[in-house]
Scaffold this motif. Structure first.
Motif, mmCIF file in Angstrom:
data_model
loop_
_atom_site.group_PDB
_atom_site.id
_atom_site.type_symbol
_atom_site.label_atom_id
_atom_site.label_comp_id
_atom_site.label_asym_id
_atom_site.label_seq_id
_atom_site.Cartn_x
_atom_site.Cartn_y
_atom_site.Cartn_z
ATOM 1 N N ARG A 205 0.803 -1.223 0.000
ATOM 2 C CA ARG A 205 0.000 0.000 0.000
ATOM 3 C C ARG A 205 0.830 1.265 0.000
ATOM 4 O O ARG A 205 0.272 2.367 0.048
ATOM 5 C CB ARG A 205 -0.908 0.009 1.232
ATOM 6 N N GLY A 206 2.124 1.150 -0.058
ATOM 7 C CA GLY A 206 2.957 2.348 0.029
ATOM 8 C C GLY A 206 2.759 3.297 -1.144
ATOM 9 O O GLY A 206 2.666 4.528 -0.964
ATOM 10 N N ARG A 207 2.696 2.768 -2.351
ATOM 11 C CA ARG A 207 2.546 3.627 -3.529
ATOM 12 C C ARG A 207 1.212 4.354 -3.503
ATOM 13 O O ARG A 207 1.143 5.553 -3.776
ATOM 14 C CB ARG A 207 2.669 2.782 -4.795
ATOM 15 N N GLN A 208 0.127 3.651 -3.173
ATOM 16 C CA GLN A 208 -1.180 4.304 -3.124
ATOM 17 C C GLN A 208 -1.240 5.375 -2.046
ATOM 18 O O GLN A 208 -1.833 6.437 -2.238
ATOM 19 C CB GLN A 208 -2.278 3.263 -2.887
ATOM 20 N N SER A 209 -0.633 5.096 -0.894
ATOM 21 C CA SER A 209 -0.634 6.085 0.189
ATOM 22 C C SER A 209 0.138 7.328 -0.206
ATOM 23 O O SER A 209 -0.286 8.468 0.073
ATOM 24 C CB SER A 209 -0.042 5.469 1.457
ATOM 25 N N LEU A 210 1.284 7.143 -0.891
ATOM 26 C CA LEU A 210 2.068 8.295 -1.321
ATOM 27 C C LEU A 210 1.317 9.109 -2.372
ATOM 28 O O LEU A 210 1.327 10.349 -2.335
ATOM 29 C CB LEU A 210 3.412 7.825 -1.859
ATOM 30 N N GLU A 211 0.681 8.433 -3.312
ATOM 31 C CA GLU A 211 -0.093 9.153 -4.319
ATOM 32 C C GLU A 211 -1.258 9.911 -3.692
ATOM 33 O O GLU A 211 -1.574 11.040 -4.113
ATOM 34 C CB GLU A 211 -0.607 8.171 -5.373
ATOM 35 N N ALA A 212 -1.909 9.325 -2.705
ATOM 36 C CA ALA A 212 -3.007 10.025 -2.026
ATOM 37 C C ALA A 212 -2.497 11.252 -1.279
ATOM 38 O O ALA A 212 -3.145 12.311 -1.269
ATOM 39 C CB ALA A 212 -3.713 9.073 -1.061
ATOM 40 N N LEU A 213 -1.316 11.130 -0.655
ATOM 41 C CA LEU A 213 -0.745 12.268 0.068
ATOM 42 C C LEU A 213 -0.378 13.399 -0.892
ATOM 43 O O LEU A 213 -0.682 14.573 -0.632
ATOM 44 C CB LEU A 213 0.482 11.820 0.852
#
Length: 370
Positions: A191-199
């Motif tokens: 989930r790291g990529r999705q969390s970074l994109e959301a941020l």
């Protein structure tokens, strides 16, 4: 015509000379300095006393940067990121567990040999031991004279936990940290990529979104390439050390090769410690001078070849770090987080350099680190 004379017009009075006023000091500057100082102190206290929580997080983050290309490759083969992350975590920790079981027997043998090892070292280094005993006896006599002057001193013995209790406590802590590391690594990979994109998507300015997306991509690519390259180099050094120790006849050559590959993640200090370990092992194994000094000198030659030629040629100048900054970083993170902190010091320094280079006000610090 009148005899009166016309007085000349009065000249204007000279302007008073005024000295330039000193620049007014901003009354908020001392407050700003005090706030920054308090923030730095609070940050140091947080890093030191929160190491039990922050260390697994930082280790999982750096491992996720290293293993993210593997998850991306599995995604291109058709595996979802969640399933690919699970596969990568299982494979990595399974390989580590297998290596631990393989090397546990020779490591246990050396631990069990420690009393005999100490006795053999005392016998082989008899002259040095006699000097230490004389110094110890002199110190005891001085303490006895001081206690005779001040009266009889009472000796207080504080009984701590037994060795078995300490080993059990350390084993529980290691197992708990490994489980936490596995869970964090899985979520960072899945989930790291999705969390970074959301941020990044929460930023209102388009330029800021583009800028920080590029910074995140730069950190991911450069740190992953750097860590992968250093890992391959350390594996090569471990294999070369294993072969060299086997040719010299050092027992448990695979154990010392694995230790050499792991400890080489700590520049400067790691190779020095490994050289001392190999010297002690050689002193306990062989009797002749050539055989005693041969294995550690061979390892020194391997590390000099790796550090001066192989690593600069492969890594290049993209993440070339200042040796002074590297040494200070190792000392700082080793003081903060112990041996794991020393292992993470160089990757943390490389990440900070990339972040500093990406922000204009911090570019001088980035140049100082590089």
């Amino acid at each position: 015509m009148s005899d009166r004379t016309i007085d000349p017009p009065l000249s204007p009075p000279p302007e008073p000379v005024t000295e330039p006023l000193p620049p007014a000091r901003n009354p908020r500057d001392p407050v700003r300095v005090a706030v920054v100082g308090l923030f730095v102190i609070a940050l140091l206290f947080t890093l030191y006393f929160g190491r039990d929580v922050l260390l697994p997080i930082m280790l999982a983050l750096i491992l996720s940067l290293l293993l993210r290309p593997c998850v991306r490759g599995l995604y291109r083969l058709g595996l979802p990121e969640a399933l690919g992350a699970a596969v990568v975590v299982i494979v990595v920790f399974g390989a580590g567990l297998g290596a631990i079981f393989t090397l546990a027997t020779p490591a246990t043998e050396w631990v069990n040999r420690m009393p005999r090892v100490v006795h053999e070292l005392e016998f082989k280094l008899g002259d040095i031991r006699e000097g230490i005993d004389r110094a110890r006896e002199a110190s005891r006599q001085i303490e006895q004279m001081a206690s005779d002057r001040n009266g009889t001193a009472r000796e207080v013995v504080v009984r701590g936990p037994s060795l078995a209790e300490q080993v059990l406590h350390q084993a529980e802590a290691v197992i708990a940290n490994v489980v936490i590391l596995q869970v964090l690594l899985y979520f960072f990979l899945a989930r790291g990529r999705q969390s970074l994109e959301a941020l990044i998507g929460t930023m209102r300015d388009v330029d800021d979104r583009v800028h920080y997306a590029m910074v995140a991509a730069t950190v991911q690519q450069n740190i992953a390439a750097y860590l992968a390259t250093i890992t391959v180099i350390n594996i090569g050094l471990g294999l070369a050390t294993t072969l060299a120790m086997w040719l010299w006849g050092v027992p448990n050559a695979a154990l010392w090769g694995t230790l050499a590959g792991l400890i080489n993640y700590v520049p400067f200090i790691g190779p020095a410690v490994m050289t001392a370990v190999l010297f002690l092992v050689s002193a306990l194994t062989f009797d002749g001078g050539v055989h005693i000094f041969g294995p550690p000198l061979t390892f020194v030659a391997l590390t000099m070849m790796e550090g001066n030629f192989l690593t600069p040629m492969i890594v290049g100048r993209r993440l070339a770090l200042n040796p002074i900054a590297v040494f200070v970083s190792i000392l700082f993170w080793g003081w903060m987080w112990g041996i794991p902190g020393a292992l993470l010091a160089v990757p943390i320094l490389a990440i900070l350099k990339i972040l500093f280079d990406a922000h204009e006000p911090l570019k001088p610090i980035g140049a100082l680190l590089g």
